[in-house]
Enzyme design. Structure first.
Site, mmCIF file in Angstrom:
data_model
loop_
_atom_site.group_PDB
_atom_site.id
_atom_site.type_symbol
_atom_site.label_atom_id
_atom_site.label_comp_id
_atom_site.label_asym_id
_atom_site.label_seq_id
_atom_site.Cartn_x
_atom_site.Cartn_y
_atom_site.Cartn_z
ATOM 1 C CE LYS A 136 67.120 57.752 21.388
ATOM 2 N NZ LYS A 136 65.471 57.483 21.312
ATOM 3 C CG HIS A 176 58.570 63.969 31.932
ATOM 4 N ND1 HIS A 176 59.682 64.146 31.713
ATOM 5 C CD2 HIS A 176 57.595 64.422 32.438
ATOM 6 C CE1 HIS A 176 59.546 64.148 33.274
ATOM 7 N NE2 HIS A 176 58.381 64.232 33.555
ATOM 8 C CE1 TYR A 212 66.623 62.145 24.662
ATOM 9 C CE2 TYR A 212 64.473 61.373 25.816
ATOM 10 C CZ TYR A 212 65.490 62.586 26.020
ATOM 11 O OH TYR A 212 65.915 62.168 27.698
ATOM 12 C CE1 TYR A 255 70.467 63.420 28.950
ATOM 13 C CE2 TYR A 255 67.406 64.336 28.998
ATOM 14 C CZ TYR A 255 68.799 63.112 28.409
ATOM 15 O OH TYR A 255 67.964 62.307 28.186
ATOM 16 N N PRO A 271 74.295 55.972 28.190
ATOM 17 C CG PRO A 271 74.833 55.919 30.558
ATOM 18 C CD PRO A 271 75.541 55.713 29.431
HETATM 19 P P1 FAD Z 1 69.983 42.967 30.698
HETATM 20 O O1 FAD Z 1 69.070 43.995 31.662
HETATM 21 O O2 FAD Z 1 71.853 43.868 31.059
HETATM 22 O O3 FAD Z 1 69.544 41.979 31.150
HETATM 23 C C1 FAD Z 1 70.582 40.880 30.907
HETATM 24 C C2 FAD Z 1 69.972 39.563 32.348
HETATM 25 O O4 FAD Z 1 70.355 38.663 31.697
HETATM 26 C C3 FAD Z 1 70.678 40.310 33.838
HETATM 27 O O5 FAD Z 1 69.365 40.132 34.320
HETATM 28 C C4 FAD Z 1 71.414 39.006 33.747
HETATM 29 O O6 FAD Z 1 71.634 39.162 34.686
HETATM 30 C C5 FAD Z 1 70.656 37.780 32.756
HETATM 31 N N1 FAD Z 1 72.745 37.161 32.635
HETATM 32 C C6 FAD Z 1 73.540 37.400 32.069
HETATM 33 N N2 FAD Z 1 74.314 36.110 32.498
HETATM 34 C C7 FAD Z 1 74.483 35.180 32.535
HETATM 35 C C8 FAD Z 1 73.934 34.184 31.742
HETATM 36 N N3 FAD Z 1 75.003 32.788 31.717
HETATM 37 N N4 FAD Z 1 72.917 33.073 32.619
HETATM 38 C C9 FAD Z 1 71.272 33.223 32.767
HETATM 39 N N5 FAD Z 1 71.562 34.405 32.924
HETATM 40 C C10 FAD Z 1 72.477 35.947 32.697
HETATM 41 N N6 FAD Z 1 69.957 53.120 29.660
HETATM 42 C C11 FAD Z 1 69.661 53.784 29.961
HETATM 43 O O7 FAD Z 1 69.038 54.260 29.205
HETATM 44 N N7 FAD Z 1 69.417 54.912 30.813
HETATM 45 C C12 FAD Z 1 70.507 54.623 32.263
HETATM 46 O O8 FAD Z 1 70.332 55.249 32.970
HETATM 47 C C13 FAD Z 1 70.968 53.199 32.302
HETATM 48 N N8 FAD Z 1 71.887 52.980 32.993
HETATM 49 C C14 FAD Z 1 72.774 52.001 33.037
HETATM 50 C C15 FAD Z 1 73.976 51.156 34.430
HETATM 51 C C16 FAD Z 1 73.809 50.243 34.286
HETATM 52 C C17 FAD Z 1 74.379 50.022 35.482
HETATM 53 C C18 FAD Z 1 73.728 49.524 33.670
HETATM 54 C C19 FAD Z 1 74.194 47.446 33.402
HETATM 55 C C20 FAD Z 1 73.221 49.831 31.784
HETATM 56 C C21 FAD Z 1 72.053 51.330 32.062
HETATM 57 N N9 FAD Z 1 71.515 51.442 30.883
HETATM 58 C C22 FAD Z 1 70.648 52.514 31.182
HETATM 59 C C23 FAD Z 1 70.771 50.668 30.058
HETATM 60 C C24 FAD Z 1 69.801 49.636 30.254
HETATM 61 O O9 FAD Z 1 69.859 49.581 31.653
HETATM 62 C C25 FAD Z 1 69.802 48.812 29.351
HETATM 63 O O10 FAD Z 1 70.302 48.804 27.486
HETATM 64 C C26 FAD Z 1 68.902 46.976 29.435
HETATM 65 O O11 FAD Z 1 68.582 46.872 30.844
HETATM 66 C C27 FAD Z 1 68.884 46.322 28.203
HETATM 67 O O12 FAD Z 1 68.477 45.425 28.653
HETATM 68 P P2 FAD Z 1 68.794 43.473 28.603
HETATM 69 O O13 FAD Z 1 67.305 42.969 28.862
HETATM 70 O O14 FAD Z 1 69.381 43.865 27.614
HETATM 71 O O15 FAD Z 1 69.828 43.325 29.633
HETATM 72 C C1 DHB Z 2 66.775 58.347 32.647
HETATM 73 C C2 DHB Z 2 68.937 58.085 31.850
HETATM 74 C C3 DHB Z 2 69.335 58.655 30.841
HETATM 75 O O1 DHB Z 2 70.487 57.844 30.549
HETATM 76 C C4 DHB Z 2 68.949 59.757 30.254
HETATM 77 O O2 DHB Z 2 68.937 60.084 29.058
HETATM 78 C C5 DHB Z 2 67.323 60.355 30.700
HETATM 79 C C6 DHB Z 2 67.099 59.877 32.271
HETATM 80 C C7 DHB Z 2 67.308 58.450 33.558
HETATM 81 O O3 DHB Z 2 66.777 57.217 34.740
HETATM 82 O O4 DHB Z 2 65.577 58.106 34.310
#
Ligand code: FAD
Ligand code: DHB
Length: 414
Positions: A302, A76, A390, A207, A298
């Site tokens: 970021k 995009h 962004y 948005y 969210p």
């Molecule tokens: P995570 O993806 O949380 O991965 C951590 C992993 O560690 C998980 O798989 C978990 O199961 C594992 N774990 C936890 N404890 C243990 C343990 N004790 N032993 C072994 N493994 C363990 N960001 C956006 O930009 N847009 C969005 O729309 C958005 N929606 C989101 C919705 C939800 C419900 C959540 C929770 C987050 C969302 N985020 C969003 C944020 C984005 O998804 C996260 O920033 C991203 O997943 C970060 O990645 P990570 O690998 O640091 O953590």
């Molecule tokens: C999406 C999620 C977001 O939080 C955002 O700001 C833009 C897009 C998405 O899930 O596609």
């Protein structure tokens, strides 16, 4: 029975941060063991982020993860911002002189990474329990876990990476006083997110600020929409029937001459909204990355991009540390990442505050939101400020070979 093992880097968590770290370390010739509490199927299906900064896309391409991303990702130029019943386009590509954004779901990045790690014969264990990390202030920290078959593993490591998300165990294993900053803000609302078998009704993400609350129209493929509604904090998704969701989305997104295509809701869930930063992102031989160290609301997408940026820096630092015994990048890791973390924390707080309706919000606050939004869509300078943050910051450098010092390898993102 207990199995004693040895690896260079023990990684807790197989989300995007842990999996990408394992992949990058392998490119630098470093062994790792990555353990994950959930099943592979669960990790591959967990609906979360979808919007990638161009700097994230460039890094993934550079490390051999661009195949499906380039074939299936939706590139995009910018976003739409809607308020007062009018929709405005911001062209980030033009405002930034070439940077863009790509829709490619976190589920797909996780699938690509698991496929790459599995093909490489990596040590990647799902469905582990009782994970512990000990000896963090020694040179030989220990990662212990019980595998799916009930066998206990004790893995002696050079370094442990805490990539286990906000609710994980690694940050909480740091003794009192080991983290000097724990900054937190909880927002008084949440997002109800849906995945729907409905072709997106927009070519780029919308948005939308509406007096009834924020709404976001994103997408996953040309056939699948991803949409979000601001709902009360602690809302029960079960209170939202498909009809109610679509009616509310249609009301908030309404502009003359436009209609919202509906379809079956495939999945729905409520996400709480929080900002959180723990610092430093290191304690002894434990390094935190991604959501384990920081959470953003969210709005502005970021979270995933920050996790990727942390890991690009951490992989380079850990390769230098474990392969060459060179501590400079490991010592610079936390300060370098926190600069970007705080800039993204500001962007997501700002977009959240400008676009959501706080319960009990008065006219003064509403007028301030509208004044900022009018400025954003009418001033090239204001739009360029959003576009620049962004779409990403300085390029993400993963560089296991050249011996640039920290300041040149990771220029300031300020
Ligand atoms: P995570 O993806 O949380 O991965 C951590 C992993 O560690 C998980 O798989 C978990 O199961 C594992 N774990 C936890 N404890 C243990 C343990 N004790 N032993 C072994 N493994 C363990 N960001 C956006 O930009 N847009 C969005 O729309 C958005 N929606 C989101 C919705 C939800 C419900 C959540 C929770 C987050 C969302 N985020 C969003 C944020 C984005 O998804 C996260 O920033 C991203 O997943 C970060 O990645 P990570 O690998 O640091 O953590
Ligand atoms: C999406 C999620 C977001 O939080 C955002 O700001 C833009 C897009 C998405 O899930 O596609």
């Amino acid at each position: 029975m207990t199995v004693q093992e040895r690896t260079q880097v023990g990684i807790v968590g197989a989300g995007p941060a842990g999996l990408l770290l394992a992949h990058l370390l392998a490119l630098g010739g470093i062994d790792s063991v990555c353990v994950e509490a959930r099943s592979r199927e669960y990790c591959e299906a967990r609906q979360r982020a979808g919007m990638l900064e161009s700097t994230t896309v460039e890094l993934l391409r550079a490390v051999g993860l661009g195949g499906r991303l380039d074939a299936e990702g939706l590139e995009h130029d910018g976003i739409y911002v809607q308020f007062d019943g009018e929709r405005h386009h911001l062209n980030f590509r033009e405002l930034t002189g070439g940077r863009w954004i790509t829709i490619y779901a976190q589920t797909e990045i996780v699938k690509d990474l698991i496929a790459a790690r599995t093909a490489a014969g990596a040590a990647l264990e799902f469905e582990v329990s009782d994970t512990t990390v000990t000896g963090l202030d020694s040179d030989r920290p220990v990662l212990s876990y019980t595998d799916r078959g009930g066998e206990r593993h004790v893995v002696t490591c050079d370094v442990i990476a805490g990539c286990d998300g906000f609710h994980g165990i690694t940050r909480r294993s740091i003794p009192a006083g080991g983290l000097t900053m724990l900054a937190e803000r909880c927002y008084p609302y949440a997002w109800l997110g849906i995945l729907a078998a409905a072709p997106p009704s927009t070519d780029e993400v919308i948005y939308c600020r509406h007096d009834r609350g924020f709404a976001l129209h994103s997408m996953r493929t040309p056939e699948i929409g991803r949409l979000y509604l601001q709902v009360p904090a602690d809302e029960d998704a079960g209170r939202w029937s498909d009809d109610r969701i679509w009616a509310e989305l249609a009301t908030r997104f309404a502009v003359p001459g436009w209609s919202l295509t509906r379809g079956p809701v495939l999945q729905k869930s409520v996400t709480p909204m929080r900002s959180f930063v723990a610092a430093p992102m290191r304690y002894g031989r434990l390094f935190l990355a991604g959501d384990a160290a920081h959470i953003v609301p969210p709005t502005g997408a970021k979270g995933l991009n920050l996790a990727v940026a942390d890991v690009a820096a951490l992989a380079t630092a850990l390769i230098r540390l474990t392969r060459d015994g060179d501590r400079e990048l490991a010592d610079a890791y936390s300060d370098y990442c926190l600069e970007r973390v705080w800039r993204s924390t500001h962007l997501s707080w700002w977009m959240t505050s400008m676009l959501h309706i706080t319960p009990g919000q008065d006219q003064f606050e509403s007028e301030l939101q509208l004044a900022q939004l009018r400025h954003l869509v009418s001033s090239r300078t204001a739009a360029a400020m959003l576009a620049e943050t962004y779409t990403g910051y300085a390029p993400l450098r993963f560089d296991p070979t050249t011996r640039l010092e920290a300041a040149r390898l990771w220029p300031s993102v300020a």
